[in-house]
Design a protein around this motif. Structure first.
Motif: not given
Length: 749
Positions: A376-398
């Motif tokens: 339910a939390f990540f149905k919002c576009p803002l929170t979903r965009a924030e999650l994708e940004k965090a994934i990019s940072i976490h996997y920046q070496k891969n």
């Protein structure tokens, strides 16, 4: 078997015509008249029972006034109907032709007797027709006064507005209203709009209403909604009754005015041989025990809706949280009373999620509730965009891995087969995202969103939760392929039924070697926790109990083995065994009746071994072995251009399936099983439409009646029927009473 017409010189049969065929009457006198009119000498020696059982006449031999079509699918004769239209001469044009239905030559005495009988019959029918015409005339004649007509037109407009509100998902009460505008709800607003648009029936009624009273009181609004809802529901129930067999499916609890209700759906095959699942009503869940809930379900289905629980062939309960234990007990009680109401998983829910939801352990329930919160939390576009940004940072070496993880956690990932694998992959990035939302540096998130982020993060940062997620991921790996097949095509479901033994064998092997498996899984949990800097710890509540009991200190690894790993693996094994009992597997193995499955099995199938469970549902069970043999031969020796139907739906649509009545009945019963996916090609199901209604509206604005109408906007409805029903239930004997009572209430307030 097709029906042949017994009339001389008539070659019609049921497979070549849409005409109705009628049995000879059991009444000896009427049957004798039918035989005489047919002029079939060979039928005179037969009894009325023999004629009723073996002989038919098609509708072409009756006066059209004697034939009544009670529904689009049912045609009957009037009680006094006698066949009078026959061809008794065409055979004379070819005297050398051999006729099986020989025509009796009449003597003068026979002709005289028939004339007298026809004269008497004509007189009786004429008198009956006059009476009927008089009755119809009196019924058809408008007996309504001008005021009554205007009242009915006014009601029709109100029903039209209600249906429009339901279809568009508009609540009855506005989102924000001041005390002065409390009566100006959405229903009243649309009434005003209709009046301004030229609805004279509403305007006249409004002008006749007292100045200080409500145009539509809350009581009348509720009455209108009840009638509207019951009329739409009855349309669906008529089809369920006609199809006879059904399965019941319940959804997750919905709360209206602080009372929990259980959404109830019914699965059935309609007269067009299409599987449907329709939402019928909300059942009060209550605080009583399981037996009380079973009584409510039975009363709703039998006493209120006129169905028979003896015809229920399946049940599925999509429960979550604390209601799972109660619904499992409900399923057991229903199975004890109605053994053929097989308890199966629902096709709408992934098997692995269903199994995890059914585990009664607090740590597992916390994980499952947190998953629903994350979804339910990540149905919002803002929170979903924030999650994708965090994934990019976490996997920046891969970056390749990061892209794959982003795709895996696309919309709806919390309801997929690999949900626990995805959760572990994104867990570090997920916690990073939640921390960023909590910080809310840019101020783009509301306080409620940041509060939810804090709550989810605190739960996920618990080592017990990490261990539980890892154990669930690894144990449910063994059931993932099995669950995917259950939600696949008919051949996949048949394969799943035959692969259950292997699934249970794998789970048993894990249970027998639990020490080895737990060691690997616990190391994985520690590795995940170390990445997120979560300390290894035993739950505080357990430690407090240990100290109080003055028991020696317990280490973390044996604790989680004893209280997480072993309960989860054994709980999953028990759930699989309960959900797929021998009877359930027999039912699923009968899917080999579908021609494509037969072909895959090289037409070496043995449905007879599993058919006993549905023997009482078949029209001619004694002929089943011979019929199944013919069914296999038909498809085995088909032409090269003939494609094997791959689903039950396709098979039931075949025009010649009616020549196999047992197979036809068998497939219709199997089709209702809730584990099979819907095949009617609809983009959304009734449960999905209900969820959309609940998601798009504030919980305080939910309305049971409007929800039911919103989900069933595809069901045909007749405004005149609604008006008739309303006038019958709530006659307007004294139109002044209600306004006076409303005015008194206003003064009191």
């Amino acid at each position: 078997m097709p029906n042949f017409c017994a009339a001389p010189n008539c070659t019609r049969k049921s497979t070549q015509s849409d005409l109705a065929f009628f049995r000879f009457p059991r009444d000896p006198e009427r049957c004798r008249i039918w035989v005489e009119n047919c002029r079939r000498a060979d039928l005179e020696a037969k009894t009325s029972d023999q004629l009723n059982k073996h002989y038919r006449l098609c509708a072409k031999h009756f006066d059209p006034a004697m034939v009544c079509k009670t529904s689009p699918y049912r045609t009957v004769l009037k009680d006094t109907a006698i066949p009078t239209i026959f061809d008794l001469t065409s055979h004379l044009k070819n005297p050398h032709t051999r006729h099986r239905k020989r025509i009796k030559e009449l003597t003068e005495e026979d002709i005289k007797r028939m004339k007298e009988r026809r004269l008497a019959s004509s007189t009786t029918q004429l008198a009956s027709k006059k009476d009927e015409d008089c009755t119809n005339t009196s019924e058809d004649e408008p007996q309504l006064s001008t005021e009554e007509k205007e009242y009915r037109d006014h009601l029709k407009s109100l029903f039209e507005i209600l249906l429009m509100l339901a279809k568009q998902g508009i609540p009855l009460v506005a989102d924000r209203v001041s005390k002065s505008d409390l009566k100006s709800n959405n229903f009243q607003t649309f009434i005003d709009y209709y009046m301004n648009a030229g609805d004279e029936a509403l305007r006249k009624r409004f002008e006749a209403t007292a100045v200080n009273t409500e145009y539509i009181s809350a009581t009348q609004q509720s009455q209108l909604l009840d009638v509207c809802e019951n009329t739409v529901r009855e349309e669906m129930l008529m089809e369920v009754r006609e199809s006879r067999f059904f399965s019941l499916v319940t959804g997750d609890l919905v709360e209206f005015a602080n009372d929990k209700h259980l959404p109830l759906f019914l699965r059935f095959v309609n007269p067009q041989n299409v599987l449907r699942e329709e939402f019928l009503d909300f059942i009060p869940f209550g605080d009583g025990d399981e037996a009380a809930l079973v009584e409510k379900l039975e009363a709703q289905l039998t006493e209120r809706w006129g169905l028979s629980m003896e015809d229920c062939r399946g049940q599925a309960h999509k429960a979550t949280g604390s209601s799972t234990t109660k619904m499992k007990a409900v399923a057991v009680l229903l199975m004890e009373k109605y053994p053929l109401a097989l308890h199966m998983p629902c096709s709408h829910m992934v098997l692995n999620i269903h199994l995890a939801n059914n585990l009664p352990f607090p740590n597992v329930q916390v994980v499952m509730e947190t998953l629903r919160r994350i979804g339910a939390f990540f149905k919002c576009p803002l929170t979903r965009a924030e999650l994708e940004k965090a994934i990019s940072i976490h996997y920046q070496k891969n970056e390749e891995r990061g892209t794959a993880v982003k795709q895996a956690c696309s919309s709806g990932w919390t309801e997929k087969h690999n949900v626990f694998d995805v959760l572990l992959d994104i867990l570090p990035a997920l916690l990073m995202c939640l921390d960023n939302v909590r910080d809310n540096v840019d101020g783009q998130f509301t306080s409620s969103v940041t509060a939810n982020a804090y709550l989810i993060a605190e739960i996920l940062a618990d080592f017990e939760v990490i261990v539980t997620i890892v154990i669930l991921k690894n144990v449910l790996t063994f059931t993932r392929a099995f669950g995917k097949n259950l939600q696949g095509e008919t051949l996949d479901v048949f394969s799943a039924a035959n692969s259950l033994t292997a699934v249970l064998h794998s789970l048993n092997e894990v249970n027998d070697n639990i020490d080895v498996y737990h060691e690997f899984w616990y190391e994985e949990a520690m590795s995940v926790a170390s990445v997120m800097e979560i300390p290894v710890s035993i739950p505080r509540l357990f430690l407090r109990k240990q100290r109080a009991a003055e028991v020696a200190e317990v280490h973390a690894e044996p604790y989680f083995k004893e209280y997480v790993t072993i309960p989860v693996i054994r709980g999953i094994m028990q759930e699989v065994e309960d959900m797929f009992s021998d009877t359930n597997l027999k039912a699923l193995k009968c899917l080999s009746l579908v021609p494509a499955v037969m072909g895959q099995m090289k037409f070496n199938t043995t449905e007879e071994n599993y058919a006993d469970i549905y023997r009482s549902d078949l029209p001619n069970p004694d002929t089943l072995p011979a019929e199944l043999h013919c069914w296999r031969i038909k498809w085995k020796h088909r032409g090269k251009e003939v494609r094997l139907p791959t689903t039950i739906h396709e098979t039931l649509q075949l025009p010649d399936v009616k020549f196999f009545p047992n197979v036809d009945a068998f497939l219709k019963v199997l089709s209702t099983l809730p584990v099979l996916k819907l095949e009617d090609g609809k983009k959304d199901t009734a449960s999905e439409r209900l969820q959309v209604y609940l998601d798009n509206m504030d919980a305080q604005q939910w309305n049971k009646g409007l929800a039911m109408l919103h989900v069933n906007t595809h069901v045909k409805h007749d405004l005149d029927v609604m008006v008739d029903k309303y006038c019958r239930l709530y006659p307007e004997d004294d139109p002044e009473t209600e306004p006076e009572e409303a005015a008194e209430q206003d003064v009191t307030e």
